[in-house]
Enzyme design. Structure first.
Site, PDB file in Angstrom:
ATOM      1  N   SER A  34      26.203  11.891 -51.392  1.00 24.77           N
ATOM      2  CA  SER A  34      25.497  12.653 -51.581  1.00 24.77           C
ATOM      3  C   SER A  34      25.043  13.709 -50.207  1.00 24.77           C
ATOM      4  CB  SER A  34      23.983  12.053 -51.926  1.00 24.77           C
ATOM      5  OG  SER A  34      23.609  11.218 -50.745  1.00 24.77           O
ATOM      6  N   HIS A  35      25.596  13.072 -49.047  1.00 27.28           N
ATOM      7  CA  HIS A  35      25.559  13.897 -47.615  1.00 27.28           C
ATOM      8  C   HIS A  35      26.864  14.293 -47.324  1.00 27.28           C
ATOM      9  CE1 HIS A  35      21.608  12.353 -48.005  1.00 27.28           C
ATOM     10  NE2 HIS A  35      21.111  13.175 -47.077  1.00 27.28           N
ATOM     11  N   GLU A  58      17.153  10.870 -56.786  1.00 27.06           N
ATOM     12  CA  GLU A  58      17.226   9.636 -57.676  1.00 27.06           C
ATOM     13  C   GLU A  58      16.198  10.024 -58.882  1.00 27.06           C
ATOM     14  OE1 GLU A  58      17.317   5.631 -55.866  1.00 27.06           O
ATOM     15  OE2 GLU A  58      16.441   6.749 -54.221  1.00 27.06           O
ATOM     16  N   HIS A 112      17.504  21.960 -41.881  1.00 30.98           N
ATOM     17  CA  HIS A 112      18.058  20.510 -41.903  1.00 30.98           C
ATOM     18  C   HIS A 112      18.378  19.947 -43.369  1.00 30.98           C
ATOM     19  CE1 HIS A 112      18.284  16.281 -40.491  1.00 30.98           C
ATOM     20  NE2 HIS A 112      18.234  16.809 -39.392  1.00 30.98           N
ATOM     21  N   LEU A 167      20.466  10.963 -41.085  1.00 23.92           N
ATOM     22  CA  LEU A 167      20.352  10.788 -39.711  1.00 23.92           C
ATOM     23  C   LEU A 167      21.074   9.824 -39.074  1.00 23.92           C
ATOM     24  CD1 LEU A 167      16.472  10.947 -39.475  1.00 23.92           C
ATOM     25  CD2 LEU A 167      17.987  12.705 -38.878  1.00 23.92           C
TER      26      LEU A 167
END
Lengths: 339, 339
Positions: free
Chosen positions: B47-48, B188, B120, B124
């Protein structure tokens, strides 16, 4: 509700100081401990108010807690203070170091205080509120004893590991919270046990690591963290931040050190302070308004700010210059005073 | 499982860089963004990973995200760095400021980096792991958009507000976690909606503020924080720490700023760094062992450390110098590359 009696605020202080000195705390320790017990009693936080005098006196009677230790406060870096409590209760070390933490945070923008080698029994909110009274944001955390299982685990390893935060508000009581990272406090499970009531689901596991709602089985087994694996991660962070990071014990080490003695847990504590002036690049005033809009938006939708109930009690008791405590507690305290 | 294709690690990087430069990011921004997308894809955090390139390119197409902004990095106090991203993606500012944060933390014992005026979209954990690679503990947090109701509330106010922490381990991958303070990620809920499946209890409320398991109603209403009032308090702290404290937007302000444009959220971020050498009073080595005993105690009881699964994927993909991604994603990326 049990029979209550009313004590003036000065009676709360004098009763606490007299019991503490009677049992071997010197005047400095008695004052430092009383200050925090008073703050809690003023806020109707009964579990951390005068009731804690029993734990204080039991702790010093066990022989390992020093009632006369002189804390050693020293710089451990330009933005770090270490306060060695030298086996005393944490609070004298905390109070002695707090002005240095405040001045370091205002100079550097952020600073840390590590309290080491202390016995600890107090709530954290009065400590972070010392910072917010000085115009700083504050964060505090510490381990306890290894009563809490990590997510997916089967036995106690983590402490109830409280986490507290306070934000300074101009002309208002601060925004503050102070919560255990365990789902329940240990004392709450004990209350269910005494009442013979089943625990809610998700609070504890038994000795085999299986979920249980039986309070006896929970006391033999382990408690669970709040919020599943996220709360468990946070609790592990607190073990690290207030343990290995600052050269002090984990909850498991603290429990082993205690050897089942009826003392307050012995370990460390970390307190962080943040200066809104420097961190906002001098834009503190505008950002105070921004924070106030956030708080107003919470309240406008019918939700409560975390410490609203406690702060209302503080205001109420301050205005009438008195608190109520159960008569049975008062009687026990008077007996304790004469021991 | 959908059809997969295998990309070499250098193909991941070159594909990302070429798409980013093609859409208007200069080489510095493309490198900084690619570094983080690569870290996520290497760890099978799909997902990132490369999937985020769609959000990046949509963000820059919306016209407000600068692909050429030069971050301004400056001291705002002896232990504070402020990095103004000047309306660019956060990552170039973060990378440019990180060496200064590390050196300030090693000098002062603790230091803070405030990133301001940034768009952003990234996880993290790679950021706090930059700190743990330098031997520091790291903490990071930020707001997002006002999709999440405070405990006891009826409508969105808080962001999904992630919180990340990393602890440096000698000769091992760090202890790291990175979680949203909402019970579920927004994506989700979208997956439940598409699948027509009911949500679990406790994840969302509808537009009237009533609990709902209907994903459509949840998207119209608000999400809930993890861990009830404790998670809600933590999320409010993150609003304050990464908003008013550092002179930047709350999640509600960020959502208003976005005006429903398909951009990454615009707000600030705070990263804290802690030096185990200074904070332990020079007792780092002994305390590394203490931390390792804590981790071993987690694993010995059959529980997992927070990032174990992700770190296993990293090792596996590094060893074979490749990752797998769905063929449909790859095809869409190739199309994007030629737009």
């Amino acid at each position: 509700m049990s029979e209550q009696i009313t004590l003036s605020l000065s009676e709360v202080k004098s009763l606490s100081e007299s019991i503490l000195t009677q049992h071997g705390f010197n005047a400095d320790h008695a004052n430092a401990i009383t200050e925090i017990i008073y703050s809690n009693q003023l806020a109707d936080c009964h579990s951390h108010g005068l009731f804690r005098l029993f734990m204080c006196t039991e702790s010093i009677r066990s022989g390992r807690v020093s009632g006369t230790a002189q804390p050693i406060i020293e710089d451990a870096g330009p933005a770090v203070i270490k306060a060695n409590a030298q086996d005393g209760v944490s609070l004298l070390a905390m109070q002695a170091a707090m002005p240095k933490l405040i001045s370091k945070a205002k100079h550097n923008g952020i600073a840390a205080l590590a309290i080491n080698r202390c016995f600890h029994f107090s709530a954290l909110w009065p400590e972070v509120e010392i910072l917010s009274q000085a115009g700083l944001a504050g964060m505090a955390m510490l381990p306890s004893h290894a009563w809490v299982a990590p997510a997916g685990g089967t036995r106690g390893l983590l402490g109830t590991n409280p986490f507290a935060f306070s934000w300074p508000r101009d002309g208002q009581v601060p925004f503050t919270f102070d919560f255990a990272t365990s789902q329940f406090a240990r004392g709450e499970i004990e209350l269910y046990r005494r009442a013979g009531k089943p625990l809610p689901e998700g609070v504890a596991i038994d000795q085999e690591g299986q979920p249980t709602t039986d309070a006896d089985a929970a006391m033999q087994g382990a408690m669970l963290t709040f919020g599943g694996h996220k709360g468990s991660a946070l609790s592990l962070m607190i073990e690290l931040m207030a343990g290995p990071l600052i050269d002090d014990l984990t909850s498991k080490e603290s429990m082993a050190f205690a050897e089942d003695k009826p003392e307050a847990p012995y370990h460390g504590e970390i307190i962080l302070a943040f200066d809104p002036d420097l961190l906002s690049g001098g834009q503190r005033a505008a950002n105070q308004q921004r924070a106030e809009r956030l708080f107003a938006d919470v309240i406008d939708q019918g939700a409560r700010l975390p410490s609203q109930r406690r702060q209302a009690a503080q205001q109420r008791n301050l205005a009438r210059n008195a608190v109520n405590i159960p008569k049975s507690l008062y009687d026990d305290l008077i007996t304790l005073q004469s021991l």
